[in-house]
Design a protein around this motif. Structure first.
Motif, mmCIF file in Angstrom:
data_model
loop_
_atom_site.group_PDB
_atom_site.id
_atom_site.type_symbol
_atom_site.label_atom_id
_atom_site.label_comp_id
_atom_site.label_asym_id
_atom_site.label_seq_id
_atom_site.Cartn_x
_atom_site.Cartn_y
_atom_site.Cartn_z
ATOM 1 N N ALA A 1 -9.193 8.982 1.411
ATOM 2 C CA ALA A 1 -8.631 7.578 1.844
ATOM 3 C C ALA A 1 -8.582 6.672 0.822
ATOM 4 O O ALA A 1 -7.948 5.585 1.134
ATOM 5 N N LEU B 1 -18.322 6.624 6.273
ATOM 6 C CA LEU B 1 -17.762 6.024 5.112
ATOM 7 C C LEU B 1 -18.591 4.873 4.840
ATOM 8 O O LEU B 1 -18.788 4.607 3.626
ATOM 9 N N CYS C 1 -6.398 4.830 -5.159
ATOM 10 C CA CYS C 1 -6.708 3.230 -5.455
ATOM 11 C C CYS C 1 -7.899 2.771 -6.194
ATOM 12 O O CYS C 1 -7.829 1.553 -6.414
ATOM 13 N N HIS C 2 -9.067 3.356 -5.914
ATOM 14 C CA HIS C 2 -10.268 2.916 -6.220
ATOM 15 C C HIS C 2 -11.122 3.976 -6.936
ATOM 16 O O HIS C 2 -11.312 5.086 -6.489
ATOM 17 N N MET D 1 -20.855 4.119 1.588
ATOM 18 C CA MET D 1 -20.623 2.989 0.715
ATOM 19 C C MET D 1 -21.893 1.972 0.802
ATOM 20 O O MET D 1 -22.190 1.482 -0.355
ATOM 21 N N THR E 1 -2.002 7.041 -0.482
ATOM 22 C CA THR E 1 -2.716 8.109 -0.193
ATOM 23 C C THR E 1 -2.167 9.462 0.118
ATOM 24 O O THR E 1 -2.719 10.662 0.257
ATOM 25 N N PHE F 1 -6.994 2.068 7.942
ATOM 26 C CA PHE F 1 -7.794 3.156 7.719
ATOM 27 C C PHE F 1 -7.339 4.401 8.626
ATOM 28 O O PHE F 1 -6.797 4.355 9.555
ATOM 29 N N ARG G 1 -6.453 -7.344 3.645
ATOM 30 C CA ARG G 1 -5.730 -7.065 2.238
ATOM 31 C C ARG G 1 -4.716 -6.092 2.463
ATOM 32 O O ARG G 1 -4.552 -5.091 2.313
ATOM 33 N N ASN H 1 -9.854 -0.310 -10.689
ATOM 34 C CA ASN H 1 -10.222 -1.029 -9.541
ATOM 35 C C ASN H 1 -11.415 -0.513 -8.572
ATOM 36 O O ASN H 1 -11.358 -0.079 -7.539
ATOM 37 N N PRO I 1 -3.854 0.463 2.733
ATOM 38 C CA PRO I 1 -3.331 0.864 4.103
ATOM 39 C C PRO I 1 -4.263 0.738 5.213
ATOM 40 O O PRO I 1 -5.459 0.348 4.884
ATOM 41 N N VAL J 1 -14.572 0.356 -6.977
ATOM 42 C CA VAL J 1 -15.179 -0.218 -5.536
ATOM 43 C C VAL J 1 -16.682 -0.934 -5.506
ATOM 44 O O VAL J 1 -16.938 -2.028 -4.990
ATOM 45 N N TYR K 1 -15.338 -4.166 8.053
ATOM 46 C CA TYR K 1 -14.232 -4.376 7.382
ATOM 47 C C TYR K 1 -13.271 -3.262 7.340
ATOM 48 O O TYR K 1 -12.201 -3.470 7.358
ATOM 49 N N LEU K 2 -13.668 -2.197 7.882
ATOM 50 C CA LEU K 2 -12.905 -0.961 7.872
ATOM 51 C C LEU K 2 -11.848 -0.893 8.868
ATOM 52 O O LEU K 2 -10.900 -0.297 8.887
ATOM 53 N N PRO L 1 0.803 -1.311 0.039
ATOM 54 C CA PRO L 1 -0.044 0.077 -0.112
ATOM 55 C C PRO L 1 0.823 1.195 -0.032
ATOM 56 O O PRO L 1 0.092 2.423 0.295
ATOM 57 N N LEU M 1 -16.949 -4.234 -6.028
ATOM 58 C CA LEU M 1 -16.399 -5.236 -5.176
ATOM 59 C C LEU M 1 -17.100 -5.449 -3.998
ATOM 60 O O LEU M 1 -17.076 -6.495 -3.201
ATOM 61 N N ILE M 2 -18.084 -4.391 -3.752
ATOM 62 C CA ILE M 2 -19.077 -4.715 -2.618
ATOM 63 C C ILE M 2 -20.410 -5.082 -2.757
ATOM 64 O O ILE M 2 -21.243 -4.643 -1.785
#
Ligand code: HEM
Lengths: 359, 443
Positions: free
Chosen positions: B378, B431, B382-383, B435, B324, B421, B415, B390, B419, B392, B407-408, B314, B395-396
């Motif tokens: 954050a 968040l 990457c997403h 999401m 980030t 959170f 994963r 990638n 990084p 998100v 998960y956070l 990360p 993925l969810i």
């Protein structure tokens, strides 16, 4: 504005005293201007020849010679721009990057534009080399692209020293273009100087016999000598107007009788001196009488760089002082740079020497 | 962190950088090898008074060296523009650490450009030995740029014993553990590319005489052969990268494993193809054969670059800064605004004012708006959200708000490419609320 919006200076601090970095910044920036200026001004002269020199074979050959050099001059200009790009990031990175992001689309557009310009120069030159007529269309497009490039550069440099404009520019999330804060005057001032530099470049081509034949050489010197003093006169006028119309705290910096004032005076002095020397050289334009005013002009560019940087610091003063930057000198790596600089200068000299070894 | 975030739809910042960097790296790399090929071949042609070979070299110098080189130089500058837009905090730290290295590299760029133009435009106009000397200067200066830039790039994955602001930091960072294997590898690949391109050019140019063909083909093979060393250099590089990255490659991240294997396979095929051609005395390779060799060199090298980029996640600078822009405990003492520790206490939004809707404060936002702001600060590095790099949402698809929320807490543990959170529990709640609006089961 919300002061939280301004990033903190980088945590790793400066790798040398800021004065050293600023000297390197302005010295290399002047070199950058010499080459991109030659490209812009050279393109204007090509355009001028294409418009007024229809059917004049010597001017067509001159255009071919100029266009033959421009891709090289542009590559050099771009590469020379990398050095000030390094130093401006080190000293002003937290403002500079913010402006880059705010004008992201424009900022990124620079690269395809520069690449397109290079290949269009080839296209124009190949047309002439094939004996075809080069009309004003292509040179006008090229001059237009270069104008846009200069506007993007100036817009970005002006935006980074004007945090009060950040929020409004950011409303477009990276597509915003900044033209306030005196930016228009800056571009005009820069481009008049670039036109003068182009005239000098063309003069040099003529004087060193690189414009193909005697007639073309003579046309080069003639056009250059006519254009250079005129552009410089206009540039001085534009410079004075630029200062008068600066936002007040920046104008005060010019008139506070300190470093900025000194550099501003020296800059104007150099431009005026160069102008007079060119006018004088008209009577007997030999290589040696032309080199001096050119050198004076380049010195003027360095002075402009320092004055411009002082004005920038005045603009940023409410948010940032050089003194707040931590310094952690890296003398070893600096010595490496200096050594490489000497080696590079030696190699370039050797290259130019080798290129003249015609048996 | 700290800076406004440029959200390039669909591609995201990483792909933007890749799109500019990949052509650049190839052209720049190729031009190093090509200058050696030219200098070597010209020296021999001069000695033998072989004007036919010289004519071929002249074509090679103009068409495949100069014309793409200009593009390479300008895309190289483009990488600066793209990184400053996509990843300002990372490039800022890099430049404050390495400015003298980059400035040293810059001096050699100037030599490169002058040399390359003179080399092409003085051909047959100056004494052959002087012309050849220009070629050698170009070969040396371009190699120096390769070495300098690789010291800087390899640092990002293997900083070795570098500590921020510790003595000799520049040198420790530059001569980092993967410096030698990757420098050698880049150099050998550059030779291979130059050789393979020479083969292709000859295959395309029907007029090249047989004698020239044979000489140049032999030379090209000899330039490709050292790429064999990559089969040792890659594992060497592998052995010095962080353990986490090694695990990605050993199956922890399937894409990474595949690309590493593919890279090794390509280099093997390149070497095998070269040896086979040499043994069979194939002095007249076909367009297809030459293209295949270029393809292997290209793909092998691209795989290596992909793995190098991916294995760093990360982090953007291993162990020091996440993608980030958040710093780790290594940066904590220096980074007053956006280290992981500070953000966990004060919240990620405390250092990311630009992600809030303009003119509004955190207190005025709904939880979902606040969550979206947190996402930008954050996760956006990457997403993408809905589609693209990638993204998100896919993925969810079936996750609930509770799943997302828990998960956070452990995203980094689950994963390792992500990084930890970087914010407060309240920000995690926000968040998760945002999401959840993206999922099928939403709200
Ligand atoms: C693509 C590569 C280029 C790079 C890396 C580059 C780099 C730079 C940098 C770093 C500065 C400012 C330094 C400072 O603020 O202290 C600058 C200023 C400038 N450059 Fe370039 N440049 C490039 C291309 C060009 C081109 C093609 C032109 C002209 C057509 C141009 C015209 C200018 C002008 C007019 C300024 C002054 C802007 C102002 O202060 O208002 N540049 N350049």
């Amino acid at each position: 504005m919300n002061s939280q919006l301004i990033p903190a200076p980088d945590m790793l601090g400066l790798p040398a005293h800021p004065l050293l970095l600023l000297v390197l910044l302005n010295a290399t920036l002047a070199l950058h201007w010499v080459f991109v200026g030659a490209v812009f001004g050279g393109t204007l002269i090509v355009l001028h020849n294409a418009v007024t020199g229809r059917g004049d074979a010597a001017r067509a050959r001159l255009n071919q010679a100029i266009l033959g050099f421009l891709p090289f001059m542009l590559s050099m200009g771009v590469t020379l721009g990398v050095a000030p790009l390094l130093f401006v990031q080190v000293v002003y990175g937290h403002f500079f990057y913010s402006a880059n992001v705010m004008m992201a689309l424009w900022w990124l557009l620079i690269i395809p534009l520069v690449i397109g310009t290079t290949y269009l120069f080839y296209v124009a030159k190949v047309r002439l080399a094939a004996g075809k007529v080069l009309g004003p269309f292509l040179p006008a497009i090229l001059a237009g692209i270069l104008l846009v490039l200069a506007m993007i550069l100036s817009g970005n440099m002006t935006l980074f020293q004007t945090p009060s404009a950040w929020e409004s520019v950011w409303r477009l999330h990276g597509a915003g273009f900044y033209h306030g804060g005196g930016m228009v005057g800056r571009v005009l001032f820069a481009l008049l100087g670039f036109a003068a530099l182009g005239a000098m470049f063309v003069m040099l081509l003529g004087k060193t016999g690189l414009a193909y034949d005697e007639q073309a050489d003579r046309a080069a010197v003639e056009i250059g000598l006519r254009a250079a003093p005129m552009c410089m006169g206009l540039q001085i006028a534009a410079g004075i107007l630029l200062v008068i119309f600066l936002p007040s705290e920046q104008r005060k910096a010019v008139f506070d009788f300190r470093w900025v004032s000194l550099f501003s005076v020296l800059a104007i002095g150099c431009l005026a001196g160069s102008l007079l020397l060119f006018v004088k050289a008209r009577r007997s334009p030999t290589l040696s009488t032309l080199i001096l005013p050119m050198a004076v002009y380049v010195l003027g560019l360095i002075m402009i760089g320092f004055a411009r940087d002082g004005i920038r610091r005045a603009a940023l003063a409410p948010h940032f002082q050089l003194g707040e930057l931590a310094i952690h000198p890296q003398w070893g790596p600096f010595a490496l740079f200096l050594a490489m600089m000497v080696v590079a200068a030696g190699l370039v000299t050797a290259l130019l020497h080798l290129a003249r070894q015609t048996d | 962190m700290e800076y406004p975030i440029f959200d390039l739809p669909f591609f995201g910042g990483s792909l933007l950088i890749a799109a500019i960097a990949i052509p650049h790296v190839f052209i720049a790399q190729f031009s190093v090898g090509a200058s050696f090929l030219l200098a070597l071949a010209e020296r021999r042609a001069n000695r033998e008074g072989d004007s036919e070979t010289r004519a071929f070299l002249k074509t090679y110098a103009f068409t495949v060296l100069l014309v793409p080189y200009v593009l390479g130089a300008m895309t190289g500058v483009g990488i600066w523009f793209a990184t400053s837009v996509a990843s300002p905090r990372a490039i800022s730290s890099m430049i404050h650490l390495f400015v003298w290295g980059w400035a040293a590299e810059w001096t050699m760029f100037i030599v490169d450009i002058v040399a390359i133009y003179l080399y092409v435009y003085t051909w047959d106009r100056i004494r052959p030995s002087a012309h050849n000397a220009i070629g050698w200067i170009l070969a040396v200066s371009s190699t120096v740029t390769l070495v300098l830039i690789n010291g800087i790039l390899s640092f990002m994955l293997t900083p070795g014993s570098w500590e921020p602001l510790a003595p000799y930091g520049f040198w420790k960072a530059f001569f980092n553990p993967s410096f030698w294997p990757t420098t050698l590898m880049r150099f050998f690949v550059s030779l291979a590319l130059a050789g393979a391109v020479a083969l292709l050019l000859m295959a395309l140019m029907r007029t090249v005489p047989a004698a020239v063909r044979e000489k140049m083909t032999r030379l090209a093979y000899r330039m490709m052969l050292p790429a064999l060393a990559c089969l040792v250099l890659l594992p060497w590089a592998f052995s010095v990268i962080p353990e986490r990255s090694q695990q990605f490659i050993q199956g922890g991240a399937i894409a990474m494993t595949l690309f590493f294997a593919m890279g090794m396979a390509c280099f093997s095929l390149l070497a095998l193809g070269t040896i086979l051609a040499m043994v069979r005395r194939e002095w007249n390779p076909s367009v297809l054969g030459a293209s295949l060799l270029i393809f292997f060199a290209f793909v092998g090298y691209a795989c290596f670059e992909f793995v190098r980029e991916g294995a760093r996640k990360p982090y953007v600078i291993e162990g020091f800064m996440y993608s980030t822009g958040v710093t780790t405990e290594k940066g904590q003492a220096l980074d007053k605004r956006a280290s992981l520790a500070v953000l966990r206490e004060k919240g990620v939004l405390s250092a990311a004012s630009w992600v809030l809707p303009l003119g509004r404060t955190i207190a005025e936002l709904t939880p979902e708006e606040k969550g979206y702001a947190v996402f930008k600060a954050a996760c956006l590095a990457c997403h993408q959200v809905y589609a693209g790099y990638n993204a998100v949402q896919p993925l969810i698809g079936g996750w609930t708000r509770e799943t997302l929320r828990s998960y956070l807490d452990t995203m980094h543990e689950q994963r390792p490419m992500m990084p930890p959170f970087p914010g407060t529990d309240a920000e995690k709640d926000a968040l998760a609320a945002y999401m959840a609006t993206l999922t099928r089961r939403g709200k």
